[in-house]
Design a protein around this motif. Structure first.
Motif, PDB file in Angstrom:
ATOM      1  N   GLN A  77      17.835-124.750   4.145  1.00  0.00           N
ATOM      2  CA  GLN A  77      17.478-123.491   4.806  1.00  0.00           C
ATOM      3  C   GLN A  77      15.958-123.307   4.897  1.00  0.00           C
ATOM      4  O   GLN A  77      15.472-122.224   5.199  1.00  0.00           O
ATOM      5  N   SER A  78      15.206-124.361   4.650  1.00  0.00           N
ATOM      6  CA  SER A  78      13.746-124.300   4.686  1.00  0.00           C
ATOM      7  C   SER A  78      13.246-123.981   6.094  1.00  0.00           C
ATOM      8  O   SER A  78      13.826-124.411   7.091  1.00  0.00           O
ATOM      9  N   ASP A  79      12.154-123.203   6.153  1.00  0.00           N
ATOM     10  CA  ASP A  79      11.568-122.893   7.455  1.00  0.00           C
ATOM     11  C   ASP A  79      10.183-123.524   7.642  1.00  0.00           C
ATOM     12  O   ASP A  79       9.455-123.173   8.549  1.00  0.00           O
ATOM     13  N   TYR A  80       9.840-124.497   6.773  1.00  0.00           N
ATOM     14  CA  TYR A  80       8.517-125.119   6.897  1.00  0.00           C
ATOM     15  C   TYR A  80       8.469-126.473   6.192  1.00  0.00           C
ATOM     16  O   TYR A  80       8.958-126.628   5.083  1.00  0.00           O
ATOM     17  N   TYR A  81       7.901-127.447   6.868  1.00  0.00           N
ATOM     18  CA  TYR A  81       7.477-128.686   6.219  1.00  0.00           C
ATOM     19  C   TYR A  81       6.361-129.312   7.050  1.00  0.00           C
ATOM     20  O   TYR A  81       6.266-129.108   8.259  1.00  0.00           O
ATOM     21  N   GLY A 105      15.424-127.255  10.090  1.00  0.00           N
ATOM     22  CA  GLY A 105      16.272-128.438  10.250  1.00  0.00           C
ATOM     23  C   GLY A 105      15.604-129.697   9.712  1.00  0.00           C
ATOM     24  O   GLY A 105      15.512-130.696  10.413  1.00  0.00           O
ATOM     25  N   ILE A 106      15.164-129.639   8.470  1.00  0.00           N
ATOM     26  CA  ILE A 106      14.480-130.789   7.879  1.00  0.00           C
ATOM     27  C   ILE A 106      15.363-132.032   7.947  1.00  0.00           C
ATOM     28  O   ILE A 106      14.920-133.096   8.378  1.00  0.00           O
ATOM     29  N   TYR A 107      16.612-131.929   7.550  1.00  0.00           N
ATOM     30  CA  TYR A 107      17.485-133.105   7.490  1.00  0.00           C
ATOM     31  C   TYR A 107      17.665-133.754   8.865  1.00  0.00           C
ATOM     32  O   TYR A 107      17.768-134.965   8.971  1.00  0.00           O
ATOM     33  N   GLU A 108      17.705-132.963   9.917  1.00  0.00           N
ATOM     34  CA  GLU A 108      17.884-133.506  11.259  1.00  0.00           C
ATOM     35  C   GLU A 108      16.651-134.260  11.745  1.00  0.00           C
ATOM     36  O   GLU A 108      16.742-135.096  12.629  1.00  0.00           O
ATOM     37  N   ASN A 109      15.481-133.969  11.180  1.00  0.00           N
ATOM     38  CA  ASN A 109      14.233-134.554  11.663  1.00  0.00           C
ATOM     39  C   ASN A 109      13.675-135.663  10.778  1.00  0.00           C
ATOM     40  O   ASN A 109      12.569-136.137  11.014  1.00  0.00           O
ATOM     41  N   ASP A 143      11.223-124.763  -0.205  1.00  0.00           N
ATOM     42  CA  ASP A 143      12.634-124.895  -0.553  1.00  0.00           C
ATOM     43  C   ASP A 143      13.378-123.661  -0.042  1.00  0.00           C
ATOM     44  O   ASP A 143      12.796-122.791   0.612  1.00  0.00           O
ATOM     45  N   ASN A 144      14.662-123.553  -0.341  1.00  0.00           N
ATOM     46  CA  ASN A 144      15.464-122.434   0.158  1.00  0.00           C
ATOM     47  C   ASN A 144      15.042-121.084  -0.408  1.00  0.00           C
ATOM     48  O   ASN A 144      15.352-120.046   0.172  1.00  0.00           O
TER      49      ASN A 144
END
Length: 163
Positions: A77-81, A105-109, A143-144
């Motif tokens: 559910q992170s909104d930043y990386y 969508g960290i996992y998708e990227n 993190d979430n």
């Protein structure tokens, strides 16, 4: 007279062999036109897989690596990386992903964090293996729970191809 013709034929043959040998020697040894480096690294929370650096006489391309999250805190559910690649204490690539009102969508990227291609000018110093061995990938993420984390991952060259 016959010996003179044979002598000239032998001399001409020797000169031709020397010239042909020199042409083959210099023609067969070509300078490398491109170098390709593959690099990997692992930190406490992240693994960088198959980071590539491709250099030729005109340009350099960096990136196209995969990331794997191996940490324990949930990040779905992170909104930043952000990802920053530092080579010999100089940032050579960075990217920031952020969203508002939902996860980024960290996992998708993570399959490919992108790349950058830049021309090598006449005055530019072409990176060498020693500078590439000092590459660090820095990942900063939330993190979430909204807590910001940052990790630096030292990279190592796993394979090198000269073309």
């Amino acid at each position: 007279m016959r010996y003179r013709v044979a002598w000239y034929g032998l001399l001409l043959s020797a000169v031709m062999n020397i010239v042909l040998g020199a042409l083959l020697w210099h023609g067969g040894r070509q300078e490398p036109t491109a170098n390709l480096y593959f690099m990997d690294g692992e930190g406490e929370n992240w693994t960088v897989i198959n980071y590539k650096v491709v250099m030729d006489q005109e340009q350099i391309k960096r990136g196209e690596a995969g990331l794997r999250y191996i940490g324990s805190k949930a990040i779905d559910q992170s909104d930043y990386y952000a990802i920053e690649v530092i080579e010999d204490n100089e940032t050579v690539y960075n990217t920031i992903h952020t969203s508002q009102g939902g996860p980024v969508g960290i996992y998708e990227n993570l399959g490919n964090f992108g790349s950058i291609t830049a021309p090598l000018g006449a005055d530019d110093i072409k990176p060498e293996r020693t500078s590439l061995e000092n590459t660090i990938v820095q990942i900063t993420w939330k993190d979430n729970q909204g807590e910001i984390h940052s990790e630096q991952i030292p990279m190592s060259i796993t394979d090198e191809i000269t073309i």
